[in-house]
Write a protein that holds these residues in place. Structure first.
Motif, PDB file in Angstrom:
ATOM      1  N   LEU A 176       0.799  -1.215   0.000  1.00  9.79           N
ATOM      2  CA  LEU A 176       0.000   0.000   0.000  1.00  9.79           C
ATOM      3  C   LEU A 176       0.835   1.270   0.000  1.00  9.79           C
ATOM      4  N   GLY A 177       0.372   2.227  -0.774  1.00 11.00           N
ATOM      5  CA  GLY A 177       0.885   3.587  -0.725  1.00 11.00           C
ATOM      6  C   GLY A 177      -0.285   4.514  -0.449  1.00 11.00           C
ATOM      7  N   THR A 184      -2.455   9.116  11.978  1.00 10.54           N
ATOM      8  CA  THR A 184      -2.713   8.035  12.925  1.00 10.54           C
ATOM      9  C   THR A 184      -4.000   7.261  12.627  1.00 10.54           C
ATOM     10  N   SER A 185      -5.042   7.938  12.166  1.00 10.03           N
ATOM     11  CA  SER A 185      -6.287   7.224  11.838  1.00 10.03           C
ATOM     12  C   SER A 185      -6.111   6.338  10.617  1.00 10.03           C
ATOM     13  N   ASP A 186      -5.287   6.764   9.673  1.00 15.24           N
ATOM     14  CA  ASP A 186      -4.982   5.929   8.509  1.00 15.24           C
ATOM     15  C   ASP A 186      -4.262   4.660   8.958  1.00 15.24           C
ATOM     16  N   PHE A 187      -3.260   4.822   9.813  1.00 13.83           N
ATOM     17  CA  PHE A 187      -2.475   3.681  10.284  1.00 13.83           C
ATOM     18  C   PHE A 187      -3.326   2.741  11.140  1.00 13.83           C
ATOM     19  N   LYS A 188      -4.225   3.307  11.928  1.00 14.01           N
ATOM     20  CA  LYS A 188      -5.126   2.501  12.761  1.00 14.01           C
ATOM     21  C   LYS A 188      -6.059   1.676  11.874  1.00 14.01           C
ATOM     22  N   ALA A 189      -6.589   2.279  10.815  1.00 14.58           N
ATOM     23  CA  ALA A 189      -7.466   1.551   9.891  1.00 14.58           C
ATOM     24  C   ALA A 189      -6.717   0.393   9.237  1.00 14.58           C
ATOM     25  N   ILE A 190      -5.453   0.594   8.919  1.00 13.68           N
ATOM     26  CA  ILE A 190      -4.637  -0.481   8.344  1.00 13.68           C
ATOM     27  C   ILE A 190      -4.471  -1.604   9.366  1.00 13.68           C
ATOM     28  N   SER A 224      -9.985  -1.930   9.044  1.00 14.78           N
ATOM     29  CA  SER A 224     -11.292  -1.281   9.032  1.00 14.78           C
ATOM     30  C   SER A 224     -11.332  -0.263   7.901  1.00 14.78           C
ATOM     31  N   GLY A 225     -12.463   0.404   7.738  1.00 12.77           N
ATOM     32  CA  GLY A 225     -12.598   1.392   6.671  1.00 12.77           C
ATOM     33  C   GLY A 225     -12.384   0.748   5.313  1.00 12.77           C
ATOM     34  N   ALA A 226     -11.574   1.347   4.500  1.00 12.93           N
ATOM     35  CA  ALA A 226     -11.308   0.842   3.151  1.00 12.93           C
ATOM     36  C   ALA A 226     -10.574  -0.499   3.144  1.00 12.93           C
ATOM     37  N   HIS A 249     -10.591   6.374  -0.086  1.00 10.92           N
ATOM     38  CA  HIS A 249     -10.530   6.802   1.316  1.00 10.92           C
ATOM     39  C   HIS A 249      -9.723   5.755   2.102  1.00 10.92           C
ATOM     40  N   THR A 250      -9.469   6.072   3.350  1.00 11.37           N
ATOM     41  CA  THR A 250      -8.772   5.123   4.205  1.00 11.37           C
ATOM     42  C   THR A 250      -9.633   4.704   5.392  1.00 11.37           C
ATOM     43  N   HIS A 251     -10.189   5.655   6.102  1.00 14.40           N
ATOM     44  CA  HIS A 251     -10.991   5.338   7.301  1.00 14.40           C
ATOM     45  C   HIS A 251     -12.337   6.010   7.271  1.00 14.40           C
TER      46      HIS A 251
END
Length: 110
Positions: free
Chosen positions: A3-4, A18-24, A28-30, A108-110
């Motif tokens: 992922l990029g 941080t919310s992007d990393f948490k979703a990964i 969750s999310g995308a 999107h990510t989260h």
């Protein structure tokens, strides 16, 4: 998944990702339907309005091994500043054209 993430340059002062990393991490999310590992290869910005550098940065992410490019939620959803990017659709279109159909694009990510 390799992922990029491309984020809005305007949100860098407000959001460290941080919310992007948490979703990964939580898938969750995308990333809710992703099977297997998610390897974050790169995290960069669009280069500033109107996002013309996003295609070049996406190409570099692909050169470094990504198979998926996610636009951070700050671009499409306007999180956390409450203002979605007015150039989001065009930017995503240009990135997809640049990297081709073999690279998956998430809006999107989260």
């Amino acid at each position: 998944m390799k992922l990029g993430i491309i984020r809005c340059m305007q949100t860098e002062d407000y959001c460290p990702g941080t919310s992007d990393f948490k979703a990964i991490r939580k898938k969750s999310g995308a990333f809710a339907d992703v099977e297997g590992d998610i390897n974050l290869v790169g995290f960069t910005s669009c280069g500033g309005c109107p996002g013309k550098k996003a295609a070049l940065r996406a190409r570099e992410l692909v050169n470094r091994g990504v198979d998926t490019i996610a636009f951070a939620s700050c671009i499409k959803k306007g999180v956390p500043i409450g203002f979605p990017c007015p150039h989001a659709e065009k930017m995503m279109e240009l990135v997809q054209k640049e990297v081709g159909d073999r690279i998956k694009i998430l809006d999107h990510t989260h």
